[in-house]
Design a protein around this motif. Structure first.
Motif, PDB file in Angstrom:
ATOM      1  N   TYR A   1      52.485  15.860  55.627  1.00 19.78           N
ATOM      2  CA  TYR A   1      52.200  16.626  54.414  1.00 19.78           C
ATOM      3  C   TYR A   1      50.723  16.532  54.056  1.00 19.78           C
ATOM      4  O   TYR A   1      50.118  17.502  53.566  1.00 19.78           O
ATOM      5  CB  TYR A   1      53.060  16.110  53.262  1.00 19.78           C
ATOM      6  CG  TYR A   1      54.544  16.276  53.492  1.00 19.78           C
ATOM      7  CD1 TYR A   1      55.112  17.541  53.659  1.00 19.78           C
ATOM      8  CD2 TYR A   1      55.391  15.172  53.560  1.00 19.78           C
ATOM      9  CE1 TYR A   1      56.484  17.696  53.883  1.00 19.78           C
ATOM     10  CE2 TYR A   1      56.757  15.310  53.787  1.00 19.78           C
ATOM     11  CZ  TYR A   1      57.293  16.579  53.941  1.00 19.78           C
ATOM     12  OH  TYR A   1      58.634  16.728  54.160  1.00 19.78           O
ATOM     13  N   TYR A   2      50.159  15.371  54.293  1.00 24.42           N
ATOM     14  CA  TYR A   2      48.743  15.129  54.016  1.00 24.42           C
ATOM     15  C   TYR A   2      47.874  16.106  54.812  1.00 24.42           C
ATOM     16  O   TYR A   2      46.982  16.769  54.266  1.00 24.42           O
ATOM     17  CB  TYR A   2      48.420  13.689  54.381  1.00 24.42           C
ATOM     18  CG  TYR A   2      47.031  13.196  54.059  1.00 24.42           C
ATOM     19  CD1 TYR A   2      46.793  12.445  52.910  1.00 24.42           C
ATOM     20  CD2 TYR A   2      45.963  13.428  54.924  1.00 24.42           C
ATOM     21  CE1 TYR A   2      45.520  11.951  52.624  1.00 24.42           C
ATOM     22  CE2 TYR A   2      44.697  12.948  54.645  1.00 24.42           C
ATOM     23  CZ  TYR A   2      44.481  12.208  53.490  1.00 24.42           C
ATOM     24  OH  TYR A   2      43.215  11.734  53.219  1.00 24.42           O
ATOM     25  N   TYR A   3      48.150  16.211  56.106  1.00 24.98           N
ATOM     26  CA  TYR A   3      47.363  17.104  56.958  1.00 24.98           C
ATOM     27  C   TYR A   3      47.673  18.574  56.682  1.00 24.98           C
ATOM     28  O   TYR A   3      46.792  19.435  56.807  1.00 24.98           O
ATOM     29  CB  TYR A   3      47.581  16.768  58.429  1.00 24.98           C
ATOM     30  CG  TYR A   3      46.558  15.787  58.952  1.00 24.98           C
ATOM     31  CD1 TYR A   3      45.506  16.205  59.754  1.00 24.98           C
ATOM     32  CD2 TYR A   3      46.617  14.438  58.618  1.00 24.98           C
ATOM     33  CE1 TYR A   3      44.546  15.321  60.223  1.00 24.98           C
ATOM     34  CE2 TYR A   3      45.664  13.542  59.076  1.00 24.98           C
ATOM     35  CZ  TYR A   3      44.629  13.983  59.869  1.00 24.98           C
ATOM     36  OH  TYR A   3      43.681  13.114  60.308  1.00 24.98           O
ATOM     37  N   ALA A   4      48.914  18.864  56.309  1.00 27.31           N
ATOM     38  CA  ALA A   4      49.251  20.235  55.927  1.00 27.31           C
ATOM     39  C   ALA A   4      48.455  20.650  54.695  1.00 27.31           C
ATOM     40  O   ALA A   4      47.940  21.780  54.616  1.00 27.31           O
ATOM     41  CB  ALA A   4      50.747  20.352  55.665  1.00 27.31           C
ATOM     42  N   LEU A   5      48.304  19.723  53.743  1.00 31.42           N
ATOM     43  CA  LEU A   5      47.513  20.000  52.550  1.00 31.42           C
ATOM     44  C   LEU A   5      46.046  20.197  52.910  1.00 31.42           C
ATOM     45  O   LEU A   5      45.364  21.085  52.374  1.00 31.42           O
ATOM     46  CB  LEU A   5      47.678  18.859  51.540  1.00 31.42           C
ATOM     47  CG  LEU A   5      46.946  19.019  50.195  1.00 31.42           C
ATOM     48  CD1 LEU A   5      47.396  20.289  49.486  1.00 31.42           C
ATOM     49  CD2 LEU A   5      47.187  17.786  49.313  1.00 31.42           C
ATOM     50  N   MET A   6      45.531  19.389  53.842  1.00 30.03           N
ATOM     51  CA  MET A   6      44.156  19.589  54.302  1.00 30.03           C
ATOM     52  C   MET A   6      43.999  20.966  54.929  1.00 30.03           C
ATOM     53  O   MET A   6      42.972  21.630  54.757  1.00 30.03           O
ATOM     54  CB  MET A   6      43.758  18.511  55.320  1.00 30.03           C
ATOM     55  CG  MET A   6      43.320  17.206  54.696  1.00 30.03           C
ATOM     56  SD  MET A   6      42.207  16.242  55.759  1.00 30.03           S
ATOM     57  CE  MET A   6      43.203  16.038  57.214  1.00 30.03           C
ATOM     58  N   GLY A   7      45.020  21.408  55.671  1.00 29.71           N
ATOM     59  CA  GLY A   7      44.981  22.741  56.260  1.00 29.71           C
ATOM     60  C   GLY A   7      44.906  23.823  55.198  1.00 29.71           C
ATOM     61  O   GLY A   7      44.173  24.816  55.349  1.00 29.71           O
TER      62      GLY A   7
END
Length: 436
Positions: free
Chosen positions: A68-74
């Motif tokens: 989720y963290y990296y999805a948010l960064m995306g």
């Protein structure tokens, strides 16, 4: 004079296009980490991560949190690309990327460090003043111009990166193509080019071509008669790196930098046909220009100084790695290690061997076998774990390392208790033995 040069306004086409590409690449880097399994291997599977020393409090989120963290960064990358809530999106991406950079070293890469620096720089650049949702919502911010320092900061950062990368290659194992040969051994199975990459003539070409490219590319891009040829060389160089070394978005980010070297009229006509080209040249000096200049020069003094620090630390940086990180020392050596950790019970003096696979992933084992700072950190972790069980221990390490295929030599003094040694950031660690 300096103020007039820094704060003279020029056309902002290059910055606007760069923002769009930069945001797209931030998105691709973030979602790519999810779908390639990088997050799983680096942040999910390990029981803990090896942080930059001093940032032990930064650990991956539990469960599926890092996905989720990296999805948010995306998502923030997409917002940067379209220029919506640009400043906030850029700040959030910078903080999140910096946190993931500092929380793990098993996948350390100079390019990750560069992205962290660039993200911080992009926070202060007025990159959303055209072709952005922000400018559409708030037409009063729309402009065709930017201060000249916005271009200078990108070019100067790039010059530092490439120059240090070139200088670092001027050592025997690179000059005799040993490093390139070692790197290419793992590419034998590549379709069509695998055997070609094993040819010594090509390895020498890549070794000396790398030195010349890194050392000359920025000056050649700045010089109009050689600009097109330098751009062509950049395309070949970075596409080769992308295909052979598979280093993610960074070859394409490097190509995007070339936007700042071409005349703004060319960039505007190619990418922003509806945009008016700015030719005014107004000099608008901000109220706090002195504070800005102090921050500007302080930042670049640090950037110039950090890669030099290993010269003030005893020992060979290729061996000890003291001063290696944050120094643009890219793909300079290959290390293999045979390492055994011994735990000594302080109460009775008995020793027993540590099974690294019980604590670490395969990737972490490689780092904890050859990298001195990771060896020290793992020793501290073992000490802390046993202390929690009311057992005082010492950690002794038998570490044999080979650099660039050379004979194995002892890296760590096996008679010193690493777990009870301090870590010196800017000094040589006495428990590291010199290379012979």
């Amino acid at each position: 004079m300096l103020n007039k040069w820094f704060f003279k306004h020029i056309d902002n086409s290059a910055l606007v296009v760069f923002r769009i590409i930069f945001g797209a690449l931030c998105f691709l880097e973030s979602v790519g980490a999810i779908f390639t399994g990088w997050i799983k291997r680096t942040l999910v599977e390990p029981k803990f991560t090896f942080n930059f020393i001093g940032f032990e409090w930064l650990q991956p989120l539990p469960g599926d949190g890092m996905y989720y963290y990296y999805a948010l960064m995306g998502i923030f990358g997409l917002l940067i690309m379209v220029g919506y809530k640009y400043r906030l999106s850029m700040i959030c991406f910078t903080l999140m990327w910096s946190a993931t950079y500092l929380m793990q070293k098993s996948s350390y890469n100079n390019h990750y460090y560069l992205l962290m620096l660039l993200s911080a720089i992009m926070v202060i650049l007025p990159a959303n003043k055209y072709a952005s949702i922000d400018a559409k919502i708030n037409p009063e911010i729309k402009t065709d111009a930017m201060p000249q320092w916005c271009r200078i900061v990108i070019i100067l950062q790039l010059f530092i990166v490439y120059t240090y990368a070139s200088i670092a290659k001027l050592y025997p194992d690179w000059l005799d193509a040993t490093v390139i040969e070692t790197l290419m051994r793992g590419k034998k199975d590549y379709v069509l080019v695998g055997e070609l990459l094993q040819q010594k003539w090509l390895q020498y070409l890549l070794a000396y071509g790398g030195i010349l490219f890194d050392g000359l590319i920025v000056p050649l891009l700045l010089y109009k008669p050689t600009r097109k040829y330098a751009f062509g060389a950049s395309v070949i160089f970075h596409i080769f790196n992308s295909l052979v070394f598979q280093i993610g978005i960074f070859p394409y980010l490097s190509l995007a930098f070339t936007l700042f070297f071409f005349p703004s009229e060319v960039i505007q006509k190619l990418f922003l046909k509806k945009k008016t080209h700015y030719k005014g040249g107004a000099v608008i000096i901000p109220k706090h220009q002195n504070i800005f200049l102090v921050i500007f020069f302080t930042y670049f003094i640090i950037q110039i100084g950090l890669p030099l620090r290993h010269h003030f630390i005893a020992g060979n940086v290729l061996w000890t790695e003291e001063g290696h990180r944050l120094s643009w020392r890219m793909m300079l050596r290959s290390k293999t290690a045979r390492t055994t950790y011994w735990i000594e019970n302080k109460a009775n003096g008995k020793r027993f061997k540590v099974n690294l696979n019980q604590y670490l992933t395969k990737k972490q084992v490689r780092s904890a076998s050859a990298k001195p700072d990771v060896i020290w950190q793992f020793s501290q972790r073992l000490k802390k774990q046993y202390k929690a069980n009311n057992m005082a221990i010492g950690v002794f390490v038998d570490c044999q390392v080979s650099v660039n295929g050379k004979p194995y030599q002892t890296l760590i003094n096996p008679d010193i208790d690493i777990a009870n040694m301090p870590w010196d950031v800017f000094k040589h660690s006495s428990w590291l033995l010199p290379v012979k």
